[in-house]
Design an enzyme around this catalytic site. Structure first.
Site, PDB file in Angstrom:
ATOM      1  N   ASP A 140       0.868  -1.181   0.000  1.00  0.00           N
ATOM      2  CA  ASP A 140       0.000   0.000   0.000  1.00  0.00           C
ATOM      3  C   ASP A 140       0.908   1.236   0.000  1.00  0.00           C
ATOM      4  O   ASP A 140       1.519   1.551   1.008  1.00  0.00           O
ATOM      5  CB  ASP A 140      -0.900   0.026   1.247  1.00  0.00           C
ATOM      6  CG  ASP A 140      -1.994  -1.047   1.201  1.00  0.00           C
ATOM      7  OD1 ASP A 140      -1.794  -2.063   0.495  1.00  0.00           O
ATOM      8  OD2 ASP A 140      -3.022  -0.874   1.883  1.00  0.00           O
ATOM      9  N   LYS A 203      -6.839   3.263  -3.409  1.00  0.00           N
ATOM     10  CA  LYS A 203      -7.269   3.264  -2.007  1.00  0.00           C
ATOM     11  C   LYS A 203      -7.461   4.700  -1.560  1.00  0.00           C
ATOM     12  O   LYS A 203      -6.685   5.577  -1.958  1.00  0.00           O
ATOM     13  CB  LYS A 203      -6.197   2.549  -1.180  1.00  0.00           C
ATOM     14  CG  LYS A 203      -6.378   2.579   0.321  1.00  0.00           C
ATOM     15  CD  LYS A 203      -5.299   1.720   1.007  1.00  0.00           C
ATOM     16  CE  LYS A 203      -5.267   1.964   2.506  1.00  0.00           C
ATOM     17  NZ  LYS A 203      -4.175   1.240   3.178  1.00  0.00           N
ATOM     18  N   LYS A 239     -10.214   0.105  -2.568  1.00  0.00           N
ATOM     19  CA  LYS A 239     -10.129  -0.088  -1.116  1.00  0.00           C
ATOM     20  C   LYS A 239     -10.404   1.216  -0.379  1.00  0.00           C
ATOM     21  O   LYS A 239      -9.536   2.075  -0.285  1.00  0.00           O
ATOM     22  CB  LYS A 239      -8.740  -0.625  -0.732  1.00  0.00           C
ATOM     23  CG  LYS A 239      -8.544  -0.773   0.777  1.00  0.00           C
ATOM     24  CD  LYS A 239      -7.185  -1.368   1.123  1.00  0.00           C
ATOM     25  CE  LYS A 239      -6.941  -1.351   2.633  1.00  0.00           C
ATOM     26  NZ  LYS A 239      -5.601  -1.814   3.002  1.00  0.00           N
TER      27      LYS A 239
END
Lengths: 303, 281
Positions: A140, A203, A239
Site C-alpha cells: 500500500d 485506495k 479499497k
C-alpha cells in the site's frame, strides 16, 4: 527485466458534479436490505477486510495477536470466513508472515514513507523492496500529495510506476489520501493517474488524515475504475480505508460497489475494506442476528 | 392581532441530542377529557440501542470525574430545574394532577436532586471498609460504578419517580437509559431540556419515550447493559426482566415504587471492589 515502465501521457480531466455525486450516494443509502441478504453481506464484508494496525506503538506481540484474530475471528460462531489480509508497517511483515503460517491470509505492507509520503525516492524504493523481500503479498503506497496539488502530475505518475516495478509480484494499492486532495475533481484525476501508472488497486486514505474514506469520494473512484474498465477491459480494485467502523456503513459501501461496478467486483480480489474496528462490529451484528440480542464489545476479542 | 401559538415538539434525549425516534412512530397523549395534548415519540429497540451506545461512550468520562465534581454537576441540575418550575407544574396539571399536588411533586423532585448532590462525595465512606484478614495484607473494599444501567421508570409519580430512578444512579458514576412514564411523559422530556442546559455531559442520562410492552425485553437483554432497575409490581414483567438479565449476568434491581431517599439507592447500582495489598515483606 520483464516489467516495462509506462510513460506519462497527460490524462484527460473528468469534471465531477459534486451535488450529483452526493445525491446519488444519498439515494443508494436508502436501499433496504433484508435480513438474509444482510447476513450474507456481512460475511462477505469479513472476507474483504484488511485488518489493520498502523501505530507507532505496534510491537511484534501486537502483530501476532492481530494475526491470530485474522484467522480466528470469533471461534464460538461456526462457519465464519477469515479476513483477506493483515495490513502492517514493513518492519512487521516478517512477524506477520510467520504468525499467519499456512492460513490463506495475505500480508499487506504500507510503504513509501507512509503516511506522509515525504521522503526521497531512494528511501521509498528501499521501503518497498524491504517489505517485498520480507514476504509482503501486497504493497500500500502513498502518493506525493504536495506534488499533485502543485500540478506535477508526471512526478506522481513516475513515482507510482517506479514503485510498481519495485513491487515485483506483489499487488500494488495506491493511496490517494483523498482528505488532502481538496476536491472531487482532484480525486478523479488522481485516480486516473494511479490507474494509468499501473496501480492494481486504488485506495482512499491512510487513516491518519481526516476526513478519511467517505461514500462520495469512493463513488468518484469507483466511477474512475468503471470508465477504465469500459475503455480497456481491465479490472482495477478499490479499497476504502479509515473511518469505516460500523456494519451499516460497510453495507452501504457494498451496495455502492454493486450498483457502480457490478457483481464482478464483490470479492476480495477487487474490493477491500481497510479497517481496525469494523471486524468486531460486523461480528456483533452477526451474533445479534443469530441470537436476537444486542451485543457488547466485552465479549469479542480486541485483536 | 391574534397569534398562532407555538406548540412544543416532544422528543427523546439520546447522547445529549434531541432526536425523534428512528422508527418515525408516535402516540397521541390525551388529557382526562380525551383532548390530545401532545404527540409523543414511540421509541423503538433501535433508539434504545443508540442510547446504549451513547451511554457507553459517556461512561468513561463521567465515572472518571472526581466525586466532588459530580456533586457540583448534579446540584447544577437542581438549579436549572428550579428556574423552570412553573413549566413542570403546568405539564403535571395537563396530565391530570391538581395544581397543589403538581407543585408539591416538582418541589420534592428538585429537593431530591439537591439531596443526592450532597451524597456524591460521601457514600464512598459508608460503603468502604478496611477488612481484617489473617495474612500480611492490607485488605480494603470500596464501591465502583457498575457501568451502563437501563431503567424502567415508574408510571407515577412520573416526575419525582424519574428523578428517584436516575439521580442516585448517576450519583454513583453510572450512565443510564431510562424509559419515561408512558401515561405521563411530558415531564421527562422537559427534564431532558434541563439536563441539556446543565453541565451534565451528553449520554450520561438518556431518556426514551415509548411502551414497556415493546421495550422491556430490550432493556433487560442488551448485552452491553450492566444493570437494570425495574419499577413496578407486574409479576410477568419482573420474571421477564430477571430471566433476560441472566444473559450477561446483569444486576437486576426490582423496586415496587419510589422509596425513602438514602444512600442505599446509590448503592444499588454500585459494585464493591476488594483489594489485597501485601504489607510487611
Amino acid at each position: 527485466m520483464s516489467y516495462k515502465l509506462p510513460k506519462y501521457i497527460p490524462v484527460e480531466r473528468v469534471e465531477i458534479d459534486t451535488i450529483g455525486v452526493e445525491e446519488r450516494v444519498a439515494r443508494l443509502n436508502t436501499r433496504s436490505i433484508k435480513k438474509e441478504s444482510k447476513v450474507e453481506a456481512l460475511k462477505m464484508a469479513l472476507t474483504m477486510m484488511d485488518l489493520t494496525t498502523l501505530e507507532g506503538k505496534d510491537s511484534e506481540g501486537k502483530v501476532k495477536q492481530l494475526c491470530y484474530k485474522a484467522a480466528h475471528l470469533h471461534d464460538v460462531f461456526p462457519g465464519l470466513p477469515t479476513v483477506a489480509a493483515i495490513c502492517v508497517y514493513p518492519t512487521m511483515v516478517a512477524t506477520a508472515k510467520k504468525a499467519l503460517g499456512n492460513a490463506k491470509i495475505n500480508v499487506a505492507a504500507v510503504s513509501t514513507a507512509f503516511p506522509s509520503g515525504q521522503g526521497p525516492m531512494s528511501v521509498k524504493l528501499d521501503d518497498t523492496k524491504f517489505a517485498v523481500d520480507n514476504g509482503a503479498d501486497e504493497i500500500d503506497m502513498v502518493i506525493s500529495r504536495g506534488k499533485f496539488l502543485a500540478g506535477e502530475y508526471s512526478f506522481v505518475f513516475d513515482e507510482i510506476a517506479a514503485i510498481k516495478e519495485a513491487c515485483g509480484k506483489a499487488h500494488l494499492k495506491v493511496i490517494l489520501e483523498t482528505g488532502e486532495l481538496e476536491t472531487l475533481d482532484n480525486v478523479r484525476l488522481a485516480s486516473d493517474i494511479a490507474i494509468a501508472a499501473g496501480g492494481d488497486f486504488i485506495k482512499t486514505s491512510t487513516g491518519k488524515v481526516q476526513p478519511a474514506a467517505t461514500l462520495p469520494v469512493t463513488l468518484v473512484m469507483l466511477e474512475a475504475i468503471r470508465d477504465h474498465y469500459y475503455k480497456t477491459g481491465i479490472k482495477i480494485g478499490m479499497k476504502p480505508a479509515g473511518g469505516i467502523a460500523k456494519s451499516k456503513l460497510a453495507l452501504q459501501y457494498l451496495v455502492m460497489v454493486k450498483e457502480t461496478l457490478g457483481i464482478d467486483w464483490l470479492n476480495n480480489e477487487l474490493f477491500r475494506f481497510g479497517a481496525s474496528s469494523l471486524a468486531n462490529d460486523v461480528l456483533m451484528q452477526l451474533v445479534k442476528e443469530q441470537t436476537g440480542v444486542y451485543q457488547s464489545l466485552d465479549y469479542f476479542s480486541k485483536d | 392581532m391574534p397569534r398562532l401559538e407555538v406548540l412544543k415538539t416532544y422528543k427523546m434525549y439520546i447522547g445529549g441530542q434531541f432526536p425523534r425516534t428512528e422508527s418515525a412512530r408516535y402516540y397521541a397523549l390525551a388529557d382526562k377529557k380525551g383532548n390530545v395534548i401532545a404527540n409523543i415519540c414511540l421509541g423503538s429497540r433501535k433508539d434504545f440501542r443508540n442510547a446504549v451506545e451513547a451511554a457507553r461512550k459517556a461512561f468513561g468520562d463521567w465515572s472518571g470525574k472526581t466525586a466532588y465534581n459530580r456533586s457540583q454537576v448534579i446540584y447544577r441540575i437542581a438549579e436549572m430545574m428550579e428556574g423552570r418550575k412553573s413549566q413542570f407544574v403546568n405539564e403535571l396539571v395537563l396530565q391530570g394532577l391538581t395544581p397543589a399536588k403538581a407543585a408539591a411533586e416538582v418541589s420534592q423532585a428538585i429537593d431530591l436532586i439537591v439531596y443526592y448532590a450532597g451524597w456524591a462525595d460521601k457514600y464512598q465512606q459508608i460503603y468502604s471498609s478496611v477488612n481484617p484478614v489473617a495474612s500480611k495484607h492490607f485488605n480494603f473494599s470500596f464501591p465502583e460504578p457498575t457501568g451502563v444501567v437501563s431503567i424502567i421508570g415508574p408510571e407515577t409519580p412520573s416526575l419525582l419517580g424519574l428523578v428517584d430512578a436516575v439521580i442516585p444512579c448517576i450519583t454513583g458514576g453510572n450512565s443510564c437509559i431510562v424509559l419515561a412514564s408512558e401515561t405521563q411523559p411530558l415531564g421527562a422530556v422537559t427534564f431532558a431540556e434541563v439536563l441539556a442546559t446543565s453541565d451534565l455531559p451528553g449520554g450520561v442520562i438518556n431518556i426514551i419515550t415509548g411502551t414497556r410492552k415493546e421495550l422491556l425485553a430490550q432493556y433487560a437483554s442488551h448485552m452491553d447493559v450492566n444493570a437494570i432497575v425495574y419499577y413496578g409490581t407486574d409479576k410477568a414483567e419482573i420474571k421477564a426482566v430477571q430471566e433476560n438479565a441472566t444473559l450477561n449476568v446483569k444486576r437486576a434491581i426490582i423496586r415496587s415504587g419510589i422509596g425513602t431517599p438514602g444512600p442505599e439507592l446509590i448503592n444499588d447500582t454500585l459494585e464493591t471492589k476488594t483489594t489485597w495489598h501485601p504489607v510487611g515483606y
